[in-house]
Enzyme design. Structure first.
Site, PDB file in Angstrom:
ATOM      1  N   GLN A  86      88.907  65.772  64.276  1.00 16.10           N
ATOM      2  CA  GLN A  86      89.217  66.987  63.533  1.00 16.10           C
ATOM      3  C   GLN A  86      90.731  67.062  63.346  1.00 16.10           C
ATOM      4  O   GLN A  86      91.493  66.990  64.311  1.00 16.10           O
ATOM      5  CB  GLN A  86      88.715  68.236  64.269  1.00 16.10           C
ATOM      6  CG  GLN A  86      88.955  69.521  63.485  1.00 16.10           C
ATOM      7  CD  GLN A  86      88.476  70.764  64.228  1.00 16.10           C
ATOM      8  OE1 GLN A  86      88.107  70.703  65.407  1.00 16.10           O
ATOM      9  NE2 GLN A  86      88.475  71.895  63.549  1.00 16.10           N
ATOM     10  N   THR A  87      91.180  67.195  62.093  1.00 12.81           N
ATOM     11  CA  THR A  87      92.613  67.269  61.796  1.00 12.81           C
ATOM     12  C   THR A  87      93.037  68.645  61.318  1.00 12.81           C
ATOM     13  O   THR A  87      94.199  69.031  61.506  1.00 12.81           O
ATOM     14  CB  THR A  87      92.997  66.218  60.741  1.00 12.81           C
ATOM     15  OG1 THR A  87      92.182  66.394  59.582  1.00 12.81           O
ATOM     16  CG2 THR A  87      92.800  64.801  61.283  1.00 12.81           C
ATOM     17  N   VAL A  88      92.144  69.384  60.676  1.00  9.10           N
ATOM     18  CA  VAL A  88      92.426  70.763  60.261  1.00  9.10           C
ATOM     19  C   VAL A  88      91.564  71.665  61.136  1.00  9.10           C
ATOM     20  O   VAL A  88      90.331  71.571  61.114  1.00  9.10           O
ATOM     21  CB  VAL A  88      92.104  70.986  58.771  1.00  9.10           C
ATOM     22  CG1 VAL A  88      92.376  72.444  58.391  1.00  9.10           C
ATOM     23  CG2 VAL A  88      92.933  70.048  57.903  1.00  9.10           C
ATOM     24  N   HIS A 101      84.878  73.119  59.486  1.00 11.74           N
ATOM     25  CA  HIS A 101      84.435  72.681  58.167  1.00 11.74           C
ATOM     26  C   HIS A 101      83.317  71.651  58.309  1.00 11.74           C
ATOM     27  O   HIS A 101      83.273  70.891  59.273  1.00 11.74           O
ATOM     28  CB  HIS A 101      85.591  72.100  57.341  1.00 11.74           C
ATOM     29  CG  HIS A 101      86.386  71.062  58.049  1.00 11.74           C
ATOM     30  ND1 HIS A 101      87.308  71.356  59.038  1.00 11.74           N
ATOM     31  CD2 HIS A 101      86.414  69.704  57.902  1.00 11.74           C
ATOM     32  CE1 HIS A 101      87.874  70.239  59.468  1.00 11.74           C
ATOM     33  NE2 HIS A 101      87.340  69.223  58.808  1.00 11.74           N
ATOM     34  N   HIS A 145      81.482  68.490  56.343  1.00 12.77           N
ATOM     35  CA  HIS A 145      81.611  67.506  55.269  1.00 12.77           C
ATOM     36  C   HIS A 145      80.226  67.193  54.699  1.00 12.77           C
ATOM     37  O   HIS A 145      79.306  66.834  55.451  1.00 12.77           O
ATOM     38  CB  HIS A 145      82.195  66.196  55.799  1.00 12.77           C
ATOM     39  CG  HIS A 145      83.571  66.308  56.369  1.00 12.77           C
ATOM     40  ND1 HIS A 145      84.704  65.990  55.654  1.00 12.77           N
ATOM     41  CD2 HIS A 145      84.000  66.682  57.605  1.00 12.77           C
ATOM     42  CE1 HIS A 145      85.771  66.166  56.416  1.00 12.77           C
ATOM     43  NE2 HIS A 145      85.372  66.588  57.612  1.00 12.77           N
TER      44      HIS A 145
END
Length: 301
Positions: free
Chosen positions: A97-99, A103, A105
């Site tokens: 997870q980067t943000v 969320h 996908h």
């Protein structure tokens, strides 16, 4: 709806990013193309509220998010005709997870696309590690508060009737064992006394032991189903509608050691001490065993 000033997804939710390609939005979620899609048609679905990960998501948001993801999966299939679809949701940096705004996908797939394989081709773990993880997860699930959404009242009533029918059948079978045993054992013990036969007394003892084991198992099953009945009636544990598998509501047995695996296997065939010492097992059969032993010992004199 709380958002974060520093979150790029919150900017899209607020409508502050004119470059965002929004696919769908409603009062609770927004779906859009990522800036760098893995494949053409790659969509992100996010809750409007700034939620960092799945552990901060409430059940209402989760239900709506899931419904929108299913709906958009159908939209992607109709619009782009992919040969497959990945639905990916990551939490934490170690899970890529980067943000840190939750969320999902939706990634339409085709053979040979840029995504490639997402699962390791070789993963070998010892059975003991699998058992340990399974044991911990079952124990944690046992103590976790259950989801309250469940079958309708009418379905629950019918489910309870099915479970109660099994309980009544086990109770009747237990009574039948005792009814059949008494005249047989009385006859064997009686002939043993009149004939002075230790063999007949031993046969009577074997009959009592066998009946005791069968009756104890009937009682074990009856108690297991009473536990299932309570779980369905009180909705204290998640139980599949019309399930007749009481093991799903039983307290988990730790499986991290050979002793735990042996105990789990033995529990399927041998009732626990709580069953054996029940008033309907130990006092009744214990008295018959004691009488048989006295007769057998007396026959040897």
């Amino acid at each position: 709806m709380a958002t974060s000033d520093s979150c790029p997804f919150c900017r899209i939710v607020r409508g502050d990013d004119p470059a965002a390609r929004v696919v769908y939005e409603d009062e609770r979620v927004v779906a859009f193309f990522p800036t760098k899609p893995a494949v053409i048609g790659h969509v992100l679905v996010v809750p409007r509220r700034h939620v960092p990960d799945v552990w901060a998501l409430d059940e209402g948001e989760a239900a709506h998010l899931g419904k929108v993801c299913v709906r958009l999966a159908g939209v992607l299939r109709r619009a782009l005709d992919p040969s497959g679809l990945n639905i990916i949701q990551s939490n934490g940096a170690s899970a890529t997870q980067t943000v840190f705004h939750l969320h999902v996908h939706l990634v339409p797939r085709r053979a040979g696309d840029a995504m490639g394989r997402i699962w390791p081709t070789k993963a070998r773990y010892p059975e003991s590690e699998k058992d340990e993880a399974w044991s911990r997860l079952r124990a944690a699930s046992w103590t976790e508060a259950p989801a309250r959404e469940g079958p309708s009242g009418e379905d629950r009533r019918k489910h309870l009737e099915l479970v109660q029918a099994v309980v009544a059948r086990m109770a009747a079978a237990s009574g039948n064992v005792k009814t059949w045993l008494l005249p047989v054992v009385i006859a064997l013990y009686g002939f043993s006394i009149t004939e002075g036969s230790v063999a007949l007394a031993a046969l009577g003892l074997a009959t009592v032991i066998l009946s005791m084991y069968v009756d104890a198992n009937y009682l074990r099953v009856e108690r297991d189903f009473r536990g299932l009945y309570d779980a369905v009636a009180r909705n204290t544990r998640p139980v599949r509608a019309f399930s007749l598998d009481p093991s799903r509501t039983a307290a988990p047995v730790p499986l991290g050691s050979w002793w735990g695996r042996l105990a789990a296997s033995a529990r399927r065939w041998v009732p626990g001490w709580r069953v054996w010492r029940s008033w309907s097992i130990l006092p009744f059969y214990g008295a018959l065993l004691l009488i048989g032993l006295v007769i057998a010992i007396g026959g040897t004199w």
